[in-house]
Design an enzyme around this catalytic site. Structure first.
Site, mmCIF file in Angstrom:
data_model
loop_
_atom_site.group_PDB
_atom_site.id
_atom_site.type_symbol
_atom_site.label_atom_id
_atom_site.label_comp_id
_atom_site.label_asym_id
_atom_site.label_seq_id
_atom_site.Cartn_x
_atom_site.Cartn_y
_atom_site.Cartn_z
ATOM 1 N N ILE A 161 0.811 -1.217 0.000
ATOM 2 C CA ILE A 161 0.000 0.000 0.000
ATOM 3 C C ILE A 161 0.845 1.268 0.000
ATOM 4 O O ILE A 161 0.382 2.327 -0.428
ATOM 5 C CB ILE A 161 -0.969 0.004 1.205
ATOM 6 N N THR A 162 2.090 1.180 0.453
ATOM 7 C CA THR A 162 2.928 2.383 0.501
ATOM 8 C C THR A 162 3.660 2.651 -0.810
ATOM 9 O O THR A 162 4.386 3.640 -0.931
ATOM 10 C CB THR A 162 3.971 2.284 1.627
ATOM 11 N N GLN A 208 3.772 3.175 -5.157
ATOM 12 C CA GLN A 208 3.057 4.035 -6.102
ATOM 13 C C GLN A 208 1.636 3.539 -6.345
ATOM 14 O O GLN A 208 0.653 4.249 -6.107
ATOM 15 C CB GLN A 208 3.814 4.102 -7.432
ATOM 16 N N ASP A 209 1.498 2.309 -6.808
ATOM 17 C CA ASP A 209 0.182 1.783 -7.153
ATOM 18 C C ASP A 209 -0.699 1.606 -5.925
ATOM 19 O O ASP A 209 -1.898 1.878 -5.959
ATOM 20 C CB ASP A 209 0.319 0.437 -7.880
ATOM 21 N N ALA A 246 2.586 -5.926 -3.531
ATOM 22 C CA ALA A 246 3.912 -5.915 -2.920
ATOM 23 C C ALA A 246 4.883 -6.794 -3.710
ATOM 24 O O ALA A 246 4.533 -7.889 -4.165
ATOM 25 C CB ALA A 246 3.826 -6.407 -1.478
ATOM 26 N N SER A 305 10.455 -4.849 -6.775
ATOM 27 C CA SER A 305 10.028 -4.561 -8.138
ATOM 28 C C SER A 305 11.048 -3.839 -9.009
ATOM 29 O O SER A 305 10.740 -3.469 -10.141
ATOM 30 C CB SER A 305 8.742 -3.722 -8.107
ATOM 31 N N SER A 316 3.525 -8.375 -14.623
ATOM 32 C CA SER A 316 4.331 -7.319 -15.238
ATOM 33 C C SER A 316 4.660 -7.615 -16.693
ATOM 34 O O SER A 316 4.862 -8.769 -17.084
ATOM 35 C CB SER A 316 5.641 -7.169 -14.452
ATOM 36 N N GLU A 318 7.386 -7.103 -17.932
ATOM 37 C CA GLU A 318 8.747 -7.631 -17.976
ATOM 38 C C GLU A 318 8.756 -9.145 -18.201
ATOM 39 O O GLU A 318 9.767 -9.700 -18.637
ATOM 40 C CB GLU A 318 9.486 -7.290 -16.685
ATOM 41 N N TYR A 333 13.669 -10.714 -11.619
ATOM 42 C CA TYR A 333 12.357 -10.131 -11.318
ATOM 43 C C TYR A 333 11.292 -10.699 -12.240
ATOM 44 O O TYR A 333 10.217 -11.116 -11.796
ATOM 45 C CB TYR A 333 12.427 -8.610 -11.472
#
Length: 395
Positions: free
Chosen positions: A41-42, A44-45, A118, A121, A162, A164, A185
């Site tokens: 939650i902390t 960007q998204d 989370a 990333s 993602s 990626e 990742y």
């Protein structure tokens, strides 16, 4: 000001104490109110999603990592005192590497919707920390899915997949494109993607993968290339920096505006059936183009300030990612409103304001025109900066 229970320390194995406190800070008289749980939650998204869900009347619970220092600046401006009856935002410490913690979390909450954002990333960092990346980004997803299965709850699960994962696959990339990951990742995200599908198809969980292409904003982490560029522009204008070091300028990415993408994330869990959907703009630009656009917007010649550094080169590069967005348009009725140059203007304006310089204005005007109250400039940029400086309004 932050919730007092966030600062309380329980013994590592004392799960009863942890969840007694966790439940104590939850309103129990809201049978008609949807409850959402957000990991990350902390980030960007996560911060944008929390704002969106609160604007839709949700009770929102966010999981944050326990650390010696707080890292909640992206959500400080929407903090709510948990002792007030009207509070709908709650923060709890958690650890996705602990199977026991994750099981207790899902059993205790049984959220209507769980948004798993989370992860470790940062792609370049994943080459330096492959084991940690695999544990949190990959196995963390499995732990949450298994907890939902064991709890037998009807939680709808969103997995932040993602672009990626596509790696060296030929663009444009769609839901049927084969994955060719090129980083630890990306490999961890592929594992999480397939575990989400296995639990959906094998155990009938409502579990969806949102395959999001690059999405940026003023809240993007400062080590990510787009934010490095726009912060450098502001610092150069302010006379505090002269040179910006970057890696590969030729990599091409499909860049969009993050608040739009969290709207797509929410829409995915409102569907009748779960599935996997690619989210992006459908066009790609190189890092060089982003640099040119950002510096030109501020009236600067990028060639006088930008230098290449091997330090920022990846061992394996992904050349080009472009989203095929047909399914998102058809199934979600979703498409982007913010174009590439508009995104750059928003980010440069925000970093100019953060540097104490009056924004040039185009980025600010775009948000006022194209977005609702929850993501207007005052809410999305200014209040967040005031909170970071300890000046946030208490109402």
């Amino acid at each position: 000001m932050r919730a007092s229970y966030n600062k309380e320390a329980f013994r590592e194995g004392d799960f009863n104490a942890r969840f007694s406190k966790l439940w104590e800070n939850t309103r129990k008289d809201r049978s008609q109110m949807k409850r959402a749980l957000i990991t990350g939650i902390t980030g960007q998204d996560g911060s944008y999603l929390a704002e969106l869900l609160l604007s839709k009347g949700y009770e929102v619970h966010g999981i944050i990592r326990r650390a010696s220092t707080f890292n909640t600046k992206r959500i400080d401006h929407i903090y709510q005192d948990p002792n007030r009856p009207s509070t709908r935002l709650f923060l709890h410490h958690g650890d996705l590497s602990s199977t026991e913690w994750v099981l207790h979390l899902v059993y205790s909450f049984a959220p209507d919707e769980l948004y798993h954002l989370a992860a470790q990333s940062h792609v370049r960092v994943s080459f330096d920390m492959p084991e940690y990346t695999g544990d949190i980004t990959g196995l963390g997803t499995m732990r949450l899915l298994e907890a939902i299965r064991r709890a037998g709850c009807k939680t709808r699960f969103y997995q932040a997949s993602s672009s990626e994962m596509f790696g060296s696959a030929k663009p444009p990339q769609s839901e049927t494109t084969l994955f060719e990951p090129r980083s630890p990742y990306a490999v961890a995200k592929v594992y999480a993607y397939w575990m989400t599908r296995i639990y959906r198809e094998g155990y009938q969980l409502f579990a969806s993968n949102g395959i999001l292409f690059n999405h940026e904003s003023p809240r993007r982490g400062e080590t990510f290339v787009t934010r490095k560029i726009t912060r450098a522009v502001a610092a150069i204008v302010a006379g505090k920096q002269d040179t910006l070091f970057l890696g590969n300028l030729d990599a091409r990415r499909d860049w969009g505006y993050a608040p739009e993408y969290v709207e797509a994330i929410w829409k995915m869990l409102q569907q009748d059936t779960a599935g996997d959907i690619v989210i992006g703009t459908g066009e790609a630009h190189s890092v060089r183009e982003f640099v040119e656009e950002a510096f030109a917007y501020a009236g600067l010649d990028w060639r006088k300030h930008v230098k290449m550094s091997e330090r920022y080169m990846r061992p394996l590069e992904v050349d080009c990612l472009i989203a095929d967005t047909r399914k998102a348009r058809e199934k979600l009725g979703w498409e982007t409103r913010i174009g590439f140059s508009e995104l750059v203007a928003i980010m440069v304006d925000a970093d100019l304001e953060a540097a104490g310089i009056a924004p040039l204005g185009r980025g600010k005007a775009i948000l006022e025109k194209k977005f609702g109250h929850w993501n207007h400039w005052q809410n999305s940029v200014t209040r967040l900066m005031e909170a970071v400086e300890g000046q946030a309004s208490q109402h």
